[in-house]
Design a protein around this motif. Structure first.
Motif, PDB file in Angstrom:
ATOM      1  N   THR A 136       0.859  -1.170   0.000  1.00  0.00           N
ATOM      2  CA  THR A 136       0.000   0.000   0.000  1.00  0.00           C
ATOM      3  C   THR A 136       0.898   1.223   0.000  1.00  0.00           C
ATOM      4  N   SER A 137       0.713   2.124  -0.949  1.00  0.00           N
ATOM      5  CA  SER A 137       1.595   3.282  -1.070  1.00  0.00           C
ATOM      6  C   SER A 137       1.346   4.342  -0.001  1.00  0.00           C
ATOM      7  N   ASP A 138       0.181   4.327   0.631  1.00  0.00           N
ATOM      8  CA  ASP A 138      -0.120   5.235   1.746  1.00  0.00           C
ATOM      9  C   ASP A 138      -1.246   4.626   2.564  1.00  0.00           C
ATOM     10  N   TYR A 139      -1.321   4.967   3.842  1.00  0.00           N
ATOM     11  CA  TYR A 139      -2.303   4.408   4.751  1.00  0.00           C
ATOM     12  C   TYR A 139      -3.444   5.402   4.923  1.00  0.00           C
ATOM     13  N   TYR A 140      -4.606   5.030   4.434  1.00  0.00           N
ATOM     14  CA  TYR A 140      -5.800   5.855   4.577  1.00  0.00           C
ATOM     15  C   TYR A 140      -6.762   5.167   5.521  1.00  0.00           C
ATOM     16  N   TYR A 141      -7.461   5.965   6.317  1.00  0.00           N
ATOM     17  CA  TYR A 141      -8.477   5.419   7.202  1.00  0.00           C
ATOM     18  C   TYR A 141      -9.634   6.400   7.236  1.00  0.00           C
ATOM     19  N   SER A 201      -4.287 -12.632  10.786  1.00  0.00           N
ATOM     20  CA  SER A 201      -3.183 -11.878  11.366  1.00  0.00           C
ATOM     21  C   SER A 201      -2.343 -11.272  10.251  1.00  0.00           C
ATOM     22  N   SER A 202      -1.837 -10.078  10.499  1.00  0.00           N
ATOM     23  CA  SER A 202      -0.944  -9.453   9.525  1.00  0.00           C
ATOM     24  C   SER A 202       0.009  -8.526  10.266  1.00  0.00           C
ATOM     25  N   LEU A 203       1.101  -8.228   9.609  1.00  0.00           N
ATOM     26  CA  LEU A 203       1.978  -7.180  10.121  1.00  0.00           C
ATOM     27  C   LEU A 203       2.258  -6.245   8.967  1.00  0.00           C
ATOM     28  N   SER A 204       2.523  -4.992   9.295  1.00  0.00           N
ATOM     29  CA  SER A 204       2.760  -3.985   8.267  1.00  0.00           C
ATOM     30  C   SER A 204       4.126  -3.369   8.492  1.00  0.00           C
ATOM     31  N   TYR A 205       4.986  -3.567   7.507  1.00  0.00           N
ATOM     32  CA  TYR A 205       6.343  -3.045   7.548  1.00  0.00           C
ATOM     33  C   TYR A 205       6.353  -1.697   6.841  1.00  0.00           C
ATOM     34  N   LEU A 206       6.744  -0.644   7.568  1.00  0.00           N
ATOM     35  CA  LEU A 206       6.775   0.707   7.022  1.00  0.00           C
ATOM     36  C   LEU A 206       7.997   0.847   6.119  1.00  0.00           C
ATOM     37  N   THR A 207       7.766   1.083   4.844  1.00  0.00           N
ATOM     38  CA  THR A 207       8.865   1.130   3.873  1.00  0.00           C
ATOM     39  C   THR A 207       9.325   2.549   3.556  1.00  0.00           C
ATOM     40  N   ALA A 208       8.810   3.555   4.257  1.00  0.00           N
ATOM     41  CA  ALA A 208       9.195   4.944   3.996  1.00  0.00           C
ATOM     42  C   ALA A 208      10.698   5.117   4.225  1.00  0.00           C
ATOM     43  N   ASP A 227      -2.262  10.908   7.045  1.00  0.00           N
ATOM     44  CA  ASP A 227      -1.371  11.883   7.646  1.00  0.00           C
ATOM     45  C   ASP A 227      -0.693  12.662   6.531  1.00  0.00           C
ATOM     46  N   SER A 228      -0.072  13.792   6.856  1.00  0.00           N
ATOM     47  CA  SER A 228       0.624  14.587   5.839  1.00  0.00           C
ATOM     48  C   SER A 228       1.846  13.854   5.286  1.00  0.00           C
ATOM     49  N   ALA A 229       2.433  12.948   6.066  1.00  0.00           N
ATOM     50  CA  ALA A 229       3.558  12.127   5.602  1.00  0.00           C
ATOM     51  C   ALA A 229       3.017  10.771   5.149  1.00  0.00           C
ATOM     52  N   ALA A 230       3.449  10.315   3.989  1.00  0.00           N
ATOM     53  CA  ALA A 230       2.981   9.033   3.459  1.00  0.00           C
ATOM     54  C   ALA A 230       3.433   7.890   4.363  1.00  0.00           C
ATOM     55  N   ALA A 231       2.578   6.892   4.518  1.00  0.00           N
ATOM     56  CA  ALA A 231       2.887   5.694   5.306  1.00  0.00           C
ATOM     57  C   ALA A 231       2.751   4.474   4.390  1.00  0.00           C
ATOM     58  N   PRO A 232       3.764   4.218   3.551  1.00  0.00           N
ATOM     59  CA  PRO A 232       3.699   3.049   2.670  1.00  0.00           C
ATOM     60  C   PRO A 232       4.014   1.764   3.431  1.00  0.00           C
ATOM     61  N   TYR A 233       3.189   0.744   3.247  1.00  0.00           N
ATOM     62  CA  TYR A 233       3.338  -0.510   3.974  1.00  0.00           C
ATOM     63  C   TYR A 233       3.482  -1.700   3.034  1.00  0.00           C
ATOM     64  N   LEU A 234       4.332  -2.621   3.429  1.00  0.00           N
ATOM     65  CA  LEU A 234       4.403  -3.950   2.840  1.00  0.00           C
ATOM     66  C   LEU A 234       3.849  -4.873   3.917  1.00  0.00           C
ATOM     67  N   SER A 235       2.750  -5.567   3.607  1.00  0.00           N
ATOM     68  CA  SER A 235       2.006  -6.293   4.644  1.00  0.00           C
ATOM     69  C   SER A 235       1.772  -7.757   4.303  1.00  0.00           C
ATOM     70  N   PRO A 236       2.564  -8.660   4.884  1.00  0.00           N
ATOM     71  CA  PRO A 236       2.252 -10.082   4.746  1.00  0.00           C
ATOM     72  C   PRO A 236       1.122 -10.449   5.715  1.00  0.00           C
ATOM     73  N   SER A 237       0.317 -11.439   5.328  1.00  0.00           N
ATOM     74  CA  SER A 237      -0.793 -11.854   6.189  1.00  0.00           C
ATOM     75  C   SER A 237      -0.981 -13.362   6.123  1.00  0.00           C
ATOM     76  N   ALA A 276       0.732   6.730  11.422  1.00  0.00           N
ATOM     77  CA  ALA A 276      -0.440   6.350  10.620  1.00  0.00           C
ATOM     78  C   ALA A 276      -1.689   6.943  11.256  1.00  0.00           C
ATOM     79  N   ILE A 277      -2.626   7.321  10.427  1.00  0.00           N
ATOM     80  CA  ILE A 277      -3.814   8.047  10.886  1.00  0.00           C
ATOM     81  C   ILE A 277      -4.640   7.262  11.917  1.00  0.00           C
ATOM     82  N   GLN A 278      -4.606   5.955  11.855  1.00  0.00           N
ATOM     83  CA  GLN A 278      -5.406   5.128  12.753  1.00  0.00           C
ATOM     84  C   GLN A 278      -4.629   4.694  13.993  1.00  0.00           C
ATOM     85  N   ALA A 279      -3.417   5.189  14.180  1.00  0.00           N
ATOM     86  CA  ALA A 279      -2.526   4.700  15.234  1.00  0.00           C
ATOM     87  C   ALA A 279      -3.084   4.860  16.647  1.00  0.00           C
ATOM     88  N   GLU A 280      -4.028   5.744  16.851  1.00  0.00           N
ATOM     89  CA  GLU A 280      -4.609   5.928  18.180  1.00  0.00           C
ATOM     90  C   GLU A 280      -5.690   4.898  18.496  1.00  0.00           C
TER      91      GLU A 280
END
Length: 187
Positions: free
Chosen positions: A38-43, A71-78, A48-58, A117-121
């Motif tokens: 995912t090139s950016d994390y939208y929720y 289950s999945s994990l998201s690796y921040l590739t920024a 967020d103003s800074a892109a949060a690109p993720y590579l996410s295996p599941s 990431a916008i949903q981090a809270e």
């Protein structure tokens, strides 16, 4: 505009759409593994103003009774970030009839302390949905609760149609979503 405003709830519905379509093909228990970029994390249409690109295996297990564990994990590739930024664990139950699909799930989000990431809270997400197959299209509606320091309420609707090609190996699902909800997590 609605096509580009997909939310977490809409993404959850898309996963349900995949499950419904797959259940039309098989009624067996199964393991699934995948990877997504995912090139950016939208929720809920926000980022967020800074892109949060993720590579996410599941990895997921879908029991023929309707119970699932995912289950999945998201690796921040920024650039300069390179870390596991999010771990997600969810459990759910789905019922798939000939024309009706319904289910409930709960997901736990474990974000890195450094995550922007916008949903981090938000930590926990409870979702219930119902869908009906009108033959020409599928219609879904769902309601969700998102828990952080406050509780958010989300509702959404989706209309989609799935087309299969290459002996059911390729699935194309154009969809339109509409979302509404509170945004306490954003504060």
């Amino acid at each position: 505009l609605l096509l580009f405003m997909a939310s977490g709830a809409a993404l959850a519905q898309t996963a349900v759409t995949d499950q419904v379509d797959d259940k039309k093909l098989t009624d067996e228990s199964e393991w699934r593994a995948g990877i997504q970029y995912t090139s950016d994390y939208y929720y809920m249409g926000r980022a967020d103003s800074a892109a949060a690109p993720y590579l996410s295996p599941s990895i997921a297990y879908y029991h023929k009774s309707g119970v699932s564990l995912r289950s999945s994990l998201s690796y921040l590739t920024a650039s300069g970030e390179g870390r596991v930024d999010l771990f997600t664990l969810s459990v759910g139950y789905d019922y798939f009839g000939k024309k009706v699909a319904t289910g409930i799930s709960v997901a736990e989000y474990i974000f890195s302390e450094e995550s922007y990431a916008i949903q981090a809270e938000m930590s926990t997400y409870l979702n219930a949905y119902v869908g009906y197959d009108f033959s020409v299209f599928m219609l879904y509606a769902d309601a969700s609760l998102g828990f952080s320091e406050g509780t958010d309420v989300f509702t959404s609707a989706e209309i989609n149609r799935t087309f299969y090609a290459i002996k059911n190996k390729l699935r194309i699902t154009p969809a339109v979503y509409i979302n509404a909800g509170s945004q306490q997590y954003y504060n």
